[in-house]
Design a protein around this motif. Sequence first.
Motif, PDB file in Angstrom:
ATOM      1  N   ARG A 104      20.818  11.608   0.942  1.00  0.00           N
ATOM      2  CA  ARG A 104      19.832  12.502   1.541  1.00  0.00           C
ATOM      3  C   ARG A 104      19.518  13.714   0.663  1.00  0.00           C
ATOM      4  O   ARG A 104      18.361  14.013   0.395  1.00  0.00           O
ATOM      5  N   PHE A 105      20.559  14.393   0.186  1.00  0.00           N
ATOM      6  CA  PHE A 105      20.306  15.664  -0.521  1.00  0.00           C
ATOM      7  C   PHE A 105      19.887  15.488  -1.972  1.00  0.00           C
ATOM      8  O   PHE A 105      19.267  16.372  -2.560  1.00  0.00           O
ATOM      9  N   SER A 106      20.241  14.343  -2.577  1.00  0.00           N
ATOM     10  CA  SER A 106      19.815  14.122  -3.967  1.00  0.00           C
ATOM     11  C   SER A 106      18.382  13.598  -4.050  1.00  0.00           C
ATOM     12  O   SER A 106      17.775  13.616  -5.119  1.00  0.00           O
ATOM     13  N   ALA A 107      17.842  13.108  -2.933  1.00  0.00           N
ATOM     14  CA  ALA A 107      16.500  12.508  -2.964  1.00  0.00           C
ATOM     15  C   ALA A 107      15.451  13.558  -3.317  1.00  0.00           C
ATOM     16  O   ALA A 107      15.477  14.672  -2.785  1.00  0.00           O
ATOM     17  N   VAL A 108      14.516  13.192  -4.209  1.00  0.00           N
ATOM     18  CA  VAL A 108      13.464  14.142  -4.590  1.00  0.00           C
ATOM     19  C   VAL A 108      12.094  13.743  -4.064  1.00  0.00           C
ATOM     20  O   VAL A 108      11.137  14.517  -4.121  1.00  0.00           O
ATOM     21  N   TRP A 109      11.952  12.541  -3.571  1.00  0.00           N
ATOM     22  CA  TRP A 109      10.731  12.173  -2.825  1.00  0.00           C
ATOM     23  C   TRP A 109      10.982  10.984  -1.914  1.00  0.00           C
ATOM     24  O   TRP A 109      11.924  10.210  -2.132  1.00  0.00           O
ATOM     25  N   ARG A 110      10.152  10.908  -0.883  1.00  0.00           N
ATOM     26  CA  ARG A 110      10.117   9.767   0.031  1.00  0.00           C
ATOM     27  C   ARG A 110       8.672   9.257   0.057  1.00  0.00           C
ATOM     28  O   ARG A 110       7.745  10.078   0.037  1.00  0.00           O
ATOM     29  N   ALA A 111       8.516   7.932   0.118  1.00  0.00           N
ATOM     30  CA  ALA A 111       7.172   7.362   0.217  1.00  0.00           C
ATOM     31  C   ALA A 111       7.095   6.460   1.448  1.00  0.00           C
ATOM     32  O   ALA A 111       7.981   5.629   1.677  1.00  0.00           O
ATOM     33  N   TYR A 112       6.046   6.660   2.215  1.00  0.00           N
ATOM     34  CA  TYR A 112       5.815   5.857   3.427  1.00  0.00           C
ATOM     35  C   TYR A 112       4.462   5.144   3.319  1.00  0.00           C
ATOM     36  O   TYR A 112       3.552   5.615   2.637  1.00  0.00           O
ATOM     37  N   ARG A 113       4.388   4.005   4.016  1.00  0.00           N
ATOM     38  CA  ARG A 113       3.111   3.289   4.125  1.00  0.00           C
ATOM     39  C   ARG A 113       2.831   3.066   5.601  1.00  0.00           C
ATOM     40  O   ARG A 113       3.727   2.676   6.362  1.00  0.00           O
ATOM     41  N   TYR A 114       1.599   3.344   5.997  1.00  0.00           N
ATOM     42  CA  TYR A 114       1.195   3.095   7.382  1.00  0.00           C
ATOM     43  C   TYR A 114       0.076   2.058   7.376  1.00  0.00           C
ATOM     44  O   TYR A 114      -0.914   2.202   6.654  1.00  0.00           O
ATOM     45  N   VAL A 115       0.237   0.994   8.185  1.00  0.00           N
ATOM     46  CA  VAL A 115      -0.759  -0.084   8.206  1.00  0.00           C
ATOM     47  C   VAL A 115      -1.503  -0.107   9.541  1.00  0.00           C
ATOM     48  O   VAL A 115      -0.879  -0.155  10.611  1.00  0.00           O
ATOM     49  N   ILE A 116      -2.817  -0.058   9.438  1.00  0.00           N
ATOM     50  CA  ILE A 116      -3.705  -0.223  10.601  1.00  0.00           C
ATOM     51  C   ILE A 116      -4.415  -1.560  10.435  1.00  0.00           C
ATOM     52  O   ILE A 116      -4.898  -1.871   9.336  1.00  0.00           O
ATOM     53  N   VAL A 117      -4.458  -2.379  11.481  1.00  0.00           N
ATOM     54  CA  VAL A 117      -5.317  -3.568  11.451  1.00  0.00           C
ATOM     55  C   VAL A 117      -6.563  -3.215  12.257  1.00  0.00           C
ATOM     56  O   VAL A 117      -6.489  -2.935  13.446  1.00  0.00           O
ATOM     57  N   ASN A 118      -7.689  -3.181  11.540  1.00  0.00           N
ATOM     58  CA  ASN A 118      -8.942  -2.667  12.094  1.00  0.00           C
ATOM     59  C   ASN A 118      -9.889  -3.813  12.399  1.00  0.00           C
ATOM     60  O   ASN A 118     -10.668  -4.249  11.555  1.00  0.00           O
ATOM     61  N   PRO A 122      -7.045  -8.779  19.089  1.00  0.00           N
ATOM     62  CA  PRO A 122      -5.688  -8.223  19.134  1.00  0.00           C
ATOM     63  C   PRO A 122      -4.819  -8.748  17.992  1.00  0.00           C
ATOM     64  O   PRO A 122      -5.212  -9.663  17.265  1.00  0.00           O
ATOM     65  N   LEU A 123      -3.631  -8.196  17.847  1.00  0.00           N
ATOM     66  CA  LEU A 123      -2.719  -8.606  16.774  1.00  0.00           C
ATOM     67  C   LEU A 123      -1.925  -9.844  17.187  1.00  0.00           C
ATOM     68  O   LEU A 123      -1.563  -9.996  18.349  1.00  0.00           O
ATOM     69  N   ALA A 124      -1.643 -10.693  16.225  1.00  0.00           N
ATOM     70  CA  ALA A 124      -0.735 -11.827  16.477  1.00  0.00           C
ATOM     71  C   ALA A 124       0.330 -11.817  15.380  1.00  0.00           C
ATOM     72  O   ALA A 124       1.478 -11.472  15.638  1.00  0.00           O
ATOM     73  N   ARG A 129       4.078  -4.607  13.577  1.00  0.00           N
ATOM     74  CA  ARG A 129       4.058  -4.190  12.166  1.00  0.00           C
ATOM     75  C   ARG A 129       2.812  -3.401  11.801  1.00  0.00           C
ATOM     76  O   ARG A 129       2.633  -3.037  10.641  1.00  0.00           O
ATOM     77  N   ALA A 130       1.947  -3.177  12.768  1.00  0.00           N
ATOM     78  CA  ALA A 130       0.704  -2.469  12.459  1.00  0.00           C
ATOM     79  C   ALA A 130       0.149  -1.839  13.730  1.00  0.00           C
ATOM     80  O   ALA A 130       0.564  -2.187  14.836  1.00  0.00           O
ATOM     81  N   TRP A 131      -0.780  -0.892  13.535  1.00  0.00           N
ATOM     82  CA  TRP A 131      -1.490  -0.278  14.651  1.00  0.00           C
ATOM     83  C   TRP A 131      -2.822  -0.988  14.782  1.00  0.00           C
ATOM     84  O   TRP A 131      -3.554  -1.111  13.796  1.00  0.00           O
ATOM     85  N   HIS A 132      -3.129  -1.463  15.963  1.00  0.00           N
ATOM     86  CA  HIS A 132      -4.389  -2.151  16.205  1.00  0.00           C
ATOM     87  C   HIS A 132      -5.458  -1.136  16.598  1.00  0.00           C
ATOM     88  O   HIS A 132      -5.364  -0.515  17.654  1.00  0.00           O
ATOM     89  N   VAL A 133      -6.450  -0.961  15.731  1.00  0.00           N
ATOM     90  CA  VAL A 133      -7.558  -0.041  16.004  1.00  0.00           C
ATOM     91  C   VAL A 133      -8.855  -0.851  16.004  1.00  0.00           C
ATOM     92  O   VAL A 133      -9.187  -1.502  15.017  1.00  0.00           O
ATOM     93  N   GLY A 181      -9.640  -5.731   3.223  1.00  0.00           N
ATOM     94  CA  GLY A 181     -10.171  -6.569   4.297  1.00  0.00           C
ATOM     95  C   GLY A 181     -10.099  -5.810   5.609  1.00  0.00           C
ATOM     96  O   GLY A 181     -10.592  -4.677   5.704  1.00  0.00           O
ATOM     97  N   GLU A 182      -9.449  -6.383   6.605  1.00  0.00           N
ATOM     98  CA  GLU A 182      -9.362  -5.701   7.903  1.00  0.00           C
ATOM     99  C   GLU A 182      -8.191  -4.727   7.969  1.00  0.00           C
ATOM    100  O   GLU A 182      -7.993  -4.069   8.985  1.00  0.00           O
TER     101      GLU A 182
END
Lengths: 248, 248
Positions: A104-118, A122-124, A129-133, A181-182
Motif C-alpha cells: 500500500r505505502f510503496s505504491a506510486v499509482w493505481r489504474a482503474y478501468r470502468y466499462v459501460i455497455v451502451n 440488456p446485458l447477458a 462486469r459492466a454498467w448498462h446504459v 463499438g457498444e
Amino acid sequence: MPRFRLTIEYDGAPFVGWQRQDNGPSVQASLEDAVLAFSGERVEVVGAGRTDTGVHAEAQVAHLDLASERFEARTVMNAVNAHLRPLPVAVLAAEAVGEDFHARFSAVWRAYRYVIVNRRAPLALDLGRAWHVMAPLDVAAMQAGADRLLGHHDFTSFRAVQCQAKSPLKTLDLVRVSRHGERVVVEAKARSFLHHQVRNIVGTLKLVGEGKWRPDDVTRALEARDRTAAGPTAPADGLTLVAVGYPD
Amino acid sequence: MPRFRLTIEYDGAPFVGWQRQDNGPSVQASLEDAVLAFSGERVEVVGAGRTDTGVHAEAQVAHLDLASERFEARTVMNAVNAHLRPLPVAVLAAEAVGEDFHARFSAVWRAYRYVIVNRRAPLALDLGRAWHVMAPLDVAAMQAGADRLLGHHDFTSFRAVQCQAKSPLKTLDLVRVSRHGERVVVEAKARSFLHHQVRNIVGTLKLVGEGKWRPDDVTRALEARDRTAAGPTAPADGLTLVAVGYPD
C-alpha cells in the motif's frame, strides 16, 4: 521474516470487497485463510487498493510476511491458489521482496478501468462486469467533461460520505474516455483515489454523455466541494483495478 | 404470419444448451416462454446453431412466426427482453423478415471463437469463459496444425459419436490461431459444423501447441476417419458462437 509480493486477479461479485469484514466473505480473508491452510500461519495480507463490494481486479498487489523461512515464492503462489479453489481469486505472480516493500505505502499509482455497455438490449455476457446504459453516450463530450477533473483538486464532490481519507485533495493524472463499438471505457490513473472517486466520476460523466450536463457543469460540481453537486455513484460491476505502480 | 429475425447474446453457463430438452433449462425454451408471456402465443424459436451445454453466443440468429399482426419488431425485442430477466440472455436486434428467411437453412456460414487462457495461475475473471491450459502453447505450431484441416474433408475424426449430421463431409473455410498476451484464440468459420467439431479441433491443436503432436499428426488424425485418432474434446466454457452469415 521473508516478505512476499503477490499479484492477484479476482471477480468481485461474491465478495464484500477487498477488506476483511464481519458481514461476508472478502478477498483479503480468503487469501489469509489460504495462507493459513498451507503454512499454518495466521498472517495479514496487505493490499494496495481496498476495492469495494463487487469491484474486480486484474492485478491487485499485496504483500505478506511468513515466519517460516522454508517457502519459495513459487510454492507460496501454487499453495495459495490450491487452497483458494473454487473461489474466483487467483495469484498470478509471487516474488520474494525486501521488508522495505509495502503493497500500500510503496505504491506510486493505481489504474482503474470502468466499462459501460451502451446499447438498448440488456446485458447477458457482461452481466456483473459492466454498467448498462441505454441512452446513446457522446464520448467526445464525456472526454471534455473528464478533462475538467485532471490535475490537483479538492475532490470532495466526488468522495463517498463514508470516505476515511484525511484530505480530499488528490491529483488525477489520467481520465480517458473511449468507445469500442457498444463499449464505452473510462480509464483513470492517480497516485491514490478517494472512496468511490472513480465511480462518482463515471456517474457524473454519464450525465455529460447523455447530454443532460455540459462539461462546464463538471467544473461547477468540482468547485462546489459538495457530494450532492456531482452525479450519482456508478455501479460497482463496471469497475476493475487494472494495475498498481511502484518505483523502478 | 409475420416472421421475425432475432440476434441473441447469451452466457451458456446456466443452460443445457440452445435446444429445448427435458433435463434442464435451454436458451430456446427461455425465449419461447418469453414470447408466450408477452404475446400469448406458443411458438417455436428456430436457431441457426444448436450450441451445446455451456457454450456462449455473441450473436446467435433465430426466427419465429407470430399469428398476430399487431407487434412491431422493436416491440418483440423489448417484450422478450423484459420477460427474459434475470436470465443471461438478451435479444440484441429484431427485424421483420419474409417467410423465405430461415435462421438455420438460409445461413451460409457460422463463425466460432475459442479462448484458451495459457498461464500457470488458475482462472478468476475468465472462469466459465475460457479453457485453462498451463503448459506453454506454441501458437505457430498450432496454426501449422490447423492449416492441415482447411478445406473440404471427411471430419469423422473430429465429430462427436452422437453427431446426427447425415454426412461427415464439411468445408472448413478458416482456422486462425493467435496469441494476445496470455490468451490464445482459435477462430473457425465454415458453412456448418459437425457436433463438437470446433472443440475437437481445439483439443487436437492443444496437443500440437504443447509439443506432444506435430502438425503431421493432425493430418494423420484427419485421414484416420476415426474419432479416437484425434485429440480430446476441449471444454465448452471457451467456445462462443460469434456470428452467422446470410446471403446479401
